[in-house]
Design an enzyme around this catalytic site. Sequence first.
Site, PDB file in Angstrom:
ATOM      1  N   CYS A 125       0.823  -1.193   0.000  1.00 22.08           N
ATOM      2  CA  CYS A 125       0.000   0.000   0.000  1.00 22.08           C
ATOM      3  C   CYS A 125       0.867   1.256   0.000  1.00 22.08           C
ATOM      4  O   CYS A 125       2.051   1.193   0.312  1.00 22.08           O
ATOM      5  CB  CYS A 125      -0.910   0.096   1.213  1.00 22.08           C
ATOM      6  SG  CYS A 125      -1.702  -1.457   1.651  1.00 22.08           S
ATOM      7  N   ARG A 130       1.719   0.810  -5.712  1.00 26.54           N
ATOM      8  CA  ARG A 130       1.840  -0.016  -4.514  1.00 26.54           C
ATOM      9  C   ARG A 130       0.568  -0.785  -4.212  1.00 26.54           C
ATOM     10  O   ARG A 130       0.513  -1.536  -3.236  1.00 26.54           O
ATOM     11  CB  ARG A 130       2.157   0.872  -3.310  1.00 26.54           C
ATOM     12  CG  ARG A 130       3.455   1.562  -3.468  1.00 26.54           C
ATOM     13  CD  ARG A 130       3.654   2.582  -2.384  1.00 26.54           C
ATOM     14  NE  ARG A 130       5.066   2.705  -2.183  1.00 26.54           N
ATOM     15  CZ  ARG A 130       5.760   2.060  -1.255  1.00 26.54           C
ATOM     16  NH1 ARG A 130       5.170   1.316  -0.386  1.00 26.54           N
ATOM     17  NH2 ARG A 130       7.052   2.185  -1.191  1.00 26.54           N
ATOM     18  N   TRP A 132      -3.410  -2.517  -1.195  1.00 27.55           N
ATOM     19  CA  TRP A 132      -3.277  -3.842  -1.789  1.00 27.55           C
ATOM     20  C   TRP A 132      -3.568  -4.797  -0.640  1.00 27.55           C
ATOM     21  O   TRP A 132      -2.815  -4.882   0.323  1.00 27.55           O
ATOM     22  CB  TRP A 132      -1.859  -4.051  -2.315  1.00 27.55           C
ATOM     23  CG  TRP A 132      -1.663  -5.363  -3.008  1.00 27.55           C
ATOM     24  CD1 TRP A 132      -1.924  -5.666  -4.315  1.00 27.55           C
ATOM     25  CD2 TRP A 132      -1.139  -6.574  -2.436  1.00 27.55           C
ATOM     26  NE1 TRP A 132      -1.609  -6.973  -4.577  1.00 27.55           N
ATOM     27  CE2 TRP A 132      -1.128  -7.549  -3.451  1.00 27.55           C
ATOM     28  CE3 TRP A 132      -0.697  -6.936  -1.158  1.00 27.55           C
ATOM     29  CZ2 TRP A 132      -0.673  -8.862  -3.243  1.00 27.55           C
ATOM     30  CZ3 TRP A 132      -0.255  -8.229  -0.945  1.00 27.55           C
ATOM     31  CH2 TRP A 132      -0.244  -9.179  -1.980  1.00 27.55           C
ATOM     32  N   ASN A 156       1.034   0.750   5.956  1.00 26.29           N
ATOM     33  CA  ASN A 156       1.643  -0.063   4.898  1.00 26.29           C
ATOM     34  C   ASN A 156       2.477  -1.122   5.612  1.00 26.29           C
ATOM     35  O   ASN A 156       3.413  -0.785   6.327  1.00 26.29           O
ATOM     36  CB  ASN A 156       2.509   0.857   4.014  1.00 26.29           C
ATOM     37  CG  ASN A 156       3.491   0.103   3.132  1.00 26.29           C
ATOM     38  OD1 ASN A 156       4.552   0.602   2.817  1.00 26.29           O
ATOM     39  ND2 ASN A 156       3.152  -1.098   2.728  1.00 26.29           N
ATOM     40  N   GLY A 157       2.124  -2.403   5.429  1.00 22.95           N
ATOM     41  CA  GLY A 157       2.857  -3.473   6.094  1.00 22.95           C
ATOM     42  C   GLY A 157       1.899  -4.511   6.649  1.00 22.95           C
ATOM     43  O   GLY A 157       0.734  -4.566   6.242  1.00 22.95           O
ATOM     44  N   GLU A 204      10.488 -15.912 -17.812  1.00 24.83           N
ATOM     45  CA  GLU A 204      10.005 -14.532 -17.818  1.00 24.83           C
ATOM     46  C   GLU A 204       8.831 -14.368 -18.787  1.00 24.83           C
ATOM     47  O   GLU A 204       7.855 -13.676 -18.491  1.00 24.83           O
ATOM     48  CB  GLU A 204      11.172 -13.589 -18.183  1.00 24.83           C
ATOM     49  CG  GLU A 204      10.807 -12.161 -18.512  1.00 24.83           C
ATOM     50  CD  GLU A 204      10.143 -11.383 -17.379  1.00 24.83           C
ATOM     51  OE1 GLU A 204      10.020 -11.915 -16.272  1.00 24.83           O
ATOM     52  OE2 GLU A 204       9.701 -10.244 -17.643  1.00 24.83           O
ATOM     53  N   LYS A 257       5.197 -13.035 -17.753  1.00 30.91           N
ATOM     54  CA  LYS A 257       4.574 -11.867 -18.406  1.00 30.91           C
ATOM     55  C   LYS A 257       3.170 -12.224 -18.864  1.00 30.91           C
ATOM     56  O   LYS A 257       2.221 -11.495 -18.633  1.00 30.91           O
ATOM     57  CB  LYS A 257       5.361 -11.439 -19.641  1.00 30.91           C
ATOM     58  CG  LYS A 257       6.529 -10.519 -19.567  1.00 30.91           C
ATOM     59  CD  LYS A 257       6.378  -9.159 -19.037  1.00 30.91           C
ATOM     60  CE  LYS A 257       6.277  -9.133 -17.557  1.00 30.91           C
ATOM     61  NZ  LYS A 257       7.455  -9.006 -16.782  1.00 30.91           N
ATOM     62  N   GLU A 284       0.660 -12.924 -15.889  1.00 31.65           N
ATOM     63  CA  GLU A 284       0.307 -11.798 -15.013  1.00 31.65           C
ATOM     64  C   GLU A 284      -0.597 -10.767 -15.687  1.00 31.65           C
ATOM     65  O   GLU A 284      -1.404 -10.143 -15.022  1.00 31.65           O
ATOM     66  CB  GLU A 284       1.535 -11.146 -14.371  1.00 31.65           C
ATOM     67  CG  GLU A 284       2.480 -10.417 -15.285  1.00 31.65           C
ATOM     68  CD  GLU A 284       3.710  -9.868 -14.559  1.00 31.65           C
ATOM     69  OE1 GLU A 284       3.701  -9.715 -13.327  1.00 31.65           O
ATOM     70  OE2 GLU A 284       4.708  -9.596 -15.251  1.00 31.65           O
ATOM     71  N   HIS A 324      10.490 -34.600 -19.068  1.00 29.01           N
ATOM     72  CA  HIS A 324      10.354 -35.028 -17.669  1.00 29.01           C
ATOM     73  C   HIS A 324       9.037 -34.584 -17.062  1.00 29.01           C
ATOM     74  O   HIS A 324       8.924 -34.452 -15.849  1.00 29.01           O
ATOM     75  CB  HIS A 324      11.527 -34.483 -16.847  1.00 29.01           C
ATOM     76  CG  HIS A 324      12.839 -35.016 -17.301  1.00 29.01           C
ATOM     77  ND1 HIS A 324      13.200 -36.337 -17.174  1.00 29.01           N
ATOM     78  CD2 HIS A 324      13.871 -34.413 -17.940  1.00 29.01           C
ATOM     79  CE1 HIS A 324      14.405 -36.529 -17.695  1.00 29.01           C
ATOM     80  NE2 HIS A 324      14.828 -35.362 -18.171  1.00 29.01           N
ATOM     81  N   LYS A 368       2.864  -3.087  -8.150  1.00 26.51           N
ATOM     82  CA  LYS A 368       4.177  -2.850  -8.751  1.00 26.51           C
ATOM     83  C   LYS A 368       5.289  -3.044  -7.728  1.00 26.51           C
ATOM     84  O   LYS A 368       6.356  -3.540  -8.046  1.00 26.51           O
ATOM     85  CB  LYS A 368       4.198  -1.413  -9.287  1.00 26.51           C
ATOM     86  CG  LYS A 368       5.473  -1.021  -9.956  1.00 26.51           C
ATOM     87  CD  LYS A 368       5.422  -1.396 -11.411  1.00 26.51           C
ATOM     88  CE  LYS A 368       6.734  -1.189 -12.123  1.00 26.51           C
ATOM     89  NZ  LYS A 368       7.042  -2.330 -12.996  1.00 26.51           N
TER      90      LYS A 368
HETATM   91  C1  G6P Z   1       6.231  -7.328  -8.284  1.00 31.86           C
HETATM   92  C2  G6P Z   1       6.102  -6.694  -9.652  1.00 31.86           C
HETATM   93  C3  G6P Z   1       7.083  -7.354 -10.620  1.00 31.86           C
HETATM   94  C4  G6P Z   1       8.500  -7.275 -10.076  1.00 31.86           C
HETATM   95  C5  G6P Z   1       8.596  -7.844  -8.656  1.00 31.86           C
HETATM   96  C6  G6P Z   1       9.922  -7.501  -8.006  1.00 31.86           C
HETATM   97  O1  G6P Z   1       5.785  -8.643  -8.337  1.00 31.86           O
HETATM   98  O2  G6P Z   1       4.782  -6.820 -10.136  1.00 31.86           O
HETATM   99  O3  G6P Z   1       7.025  -6.705 -11.876  1.00 31.86           O
HETATM  100  O4  G6P Z   1       9.355  -7.981 -10.912  1.00 31.86           O
HETATM  101  O5  G6P Z   1       7.579  -7.283  -7.816  1.00 31.86           O
HETATM  102  O6  G6P Z   1       9.964  -6.116  -7.820  1.00 31.86           O
HETATM  103  P1  G6P Z   1      11.263  -5.244  -7.765  1.00 31.86           P
HETATM  104  O7  G6P Z   1      10.764  -3.854  -7.602  1.00 31.86           O
HETATM  105  O8  G6P Z   1      12.046  -5.721  -6.569  1.00 31.86           O
HETATM  106  O9  G6P Z   1      12.007  -5.458  -9.028  1.00 31.86           O
END
Ligand code: G6P
Length: 607
Positions: free
Chosen positions: A2, A27, A74, A98-99, A479, A483, A486, A502, A602
């Site tokens: 948050c 956040r 969040w 936040n926390g 990755e 992508k 998500e 496997h 994010k």
């Molecule tokens: C969240 C974001 C991702 C990011 C990850 C790590 O899950 O949605 O896009 O890769 O956190 O975040 P950071 O800020 O440490 O790269």
Amino acid sequence: MCGIIGILGREPVAPAMIEALKRLEYRGYDSAGVATLENGHLTRRRAEGKLRKLEELLERKPLQGQIGIGHTRWATHGRPNETNAHPHATDRVAVVHNGIIENFNELRTELSGRGAKFTTETDTEVIAHLVTDLMNGGLGPIDAVRAALPRLKGAFALAFLFEGENDLLVGARRGSPLAIGHGDGEMMLGSDAIALAPLTSNISYLEDGDFAVLKRGGAQVYDANGNETKRPVLRSGAASFLVEKGNFRHFMAKEIHEQPEVVGHTLSAYIDFATERVQLPELPFDFAKLDRIAISACGTAYYAGLIGKYWFERFARLPVEVDIASELRYREAPFTPGNLAIFVSQSGETADTLATLRHAKEHGQHVLSIVNVATSTIARESELVMPTLAGPEIGVASTKAFTCQLAVLACLAIAAGRARGTLTEEDEGNLVRALIEVPRHMSEALALEPEIERLARDIAKNRDVLYLGRGTSYPLALEGALKLKEISYIHAEGYAGGELKHGPIALIDATIPVIVIAPYDRVFEKTVSNMQEVAAREGRIILITDPRGAREATIESVAILTLPDMPPSVTPLVYALPVQLLAYHTAVIMGTDVDQPRNLAKSVTVE
Ligand code: G6P
């Protein structure tokens, strides 16, 4: 998680709080709320959903208070609805948090026993009741917060507003970030400098355990031992304008297209283009003396770390362990003092990465971080910071930060190879020249967008997608799957090509697209065998390769995306782009909220 804001202003603060919360939406964005003092009385407005719902509510029912706190959420404890939205309040105090308060159940039972009436499912509400309980026992607002904090277990950044106190905000931080903004006759609290940028660029960062008392005339800060202390006021370079989408439909599209520029910019910070040598800041350790590197990160940054491992091991013959930060921290890994721990993070605030950094420090590791937000906690707590120069990344799914992280890791690995004598000058020149060409190849990759969009129409019809790769294309397969899932909510998995037989091969039939990332390199032939295995079971393949790979992959039922030729050392940087675009266009076709996908945030500031 948050974002939090608090303003002691000289005019109604609700509009400025909304502006700040917009900048904190990265956040969390499942609900939001503000509280102000209206004629001395605590008054709240809260709304489920995106911030614009709160904005609409405030248009219908405006607030006039010149002091206030606000929050974008969040959800951790309790569903994302209006009741659970912050601020949480009693008739004496309102709080934003936040926390996570780990002992909230125990406190809730205790306070309920003394008559507190709980109305939400959140952990945060106990803080409001605890402070109220202490105030009812005779303490003033400041002393009540001071007495409440030691009773809270877990992580928090907090801002408090009190009934009848028109010139007082109290803030506290343990684990989660909190900054103080110093205005002209105005004071603020905020999760970061970006939120405070429209209000002031004079920022001081609270340290862990700090407690702050804000009045319009200034702030007093107390450290974890209760002693009054000073935190330096710094000039923040955070932009005071909101980043715009320009001509793009989504931030994610804009950020994908920015990559040639920002990767070029990042490379120019670590490469001397004239001599074709890597040029790093002075290192507080000697690569030649290390016997191991530990890389930790979360999410996309973790996959960047995995690619870095291939480079360090190949260029510098240096063993590397890469861990998901939340795992390294708790698995009791042995550390040899004097080795190097590298932390990769876009936001520089990810709670698990930060906690692991502190853990590594305690175990005598040199701590180097690769971060995009230079003012972040991870950056501030690192021995050495190598910033990525991606600029603000707004889309929740990381794109340009990822390729910039790769650019920095590649430069570091080359520097390590030079220091350890495993790369000759000529090797270094070749590797650096390959990196210098990356932005150009990225532009060529972006030109494939219309083709990628067509392929995405097919992907969007499926429920499951498999990504395969070998070597550095394996982490890229991971990755790619991340992508896609998500932002499009289509289930996707990434696998090392050799692992197909496997297990995942059991999934293959005509309904599963298999995206194979395979430049023509020394493992290409092996990957072709894996594609044969898929084709034999009617799997539909999309192959991302180069001209030679396109010629040699003689398999039917293959759609091919052909990227330019480039040395294998740099393929992950360029191949990332079609992988990102495929996920992006699939999500657009699916009609999802591309920049703010459901349930995500994010910056993940809780464990
Ligand atoms: C969240 C974001 C991702 C990011 C990850 C790590 O899950 O949605 O896009 O890769 O956190 O975040 P950071 O800020 O440490 O790269």
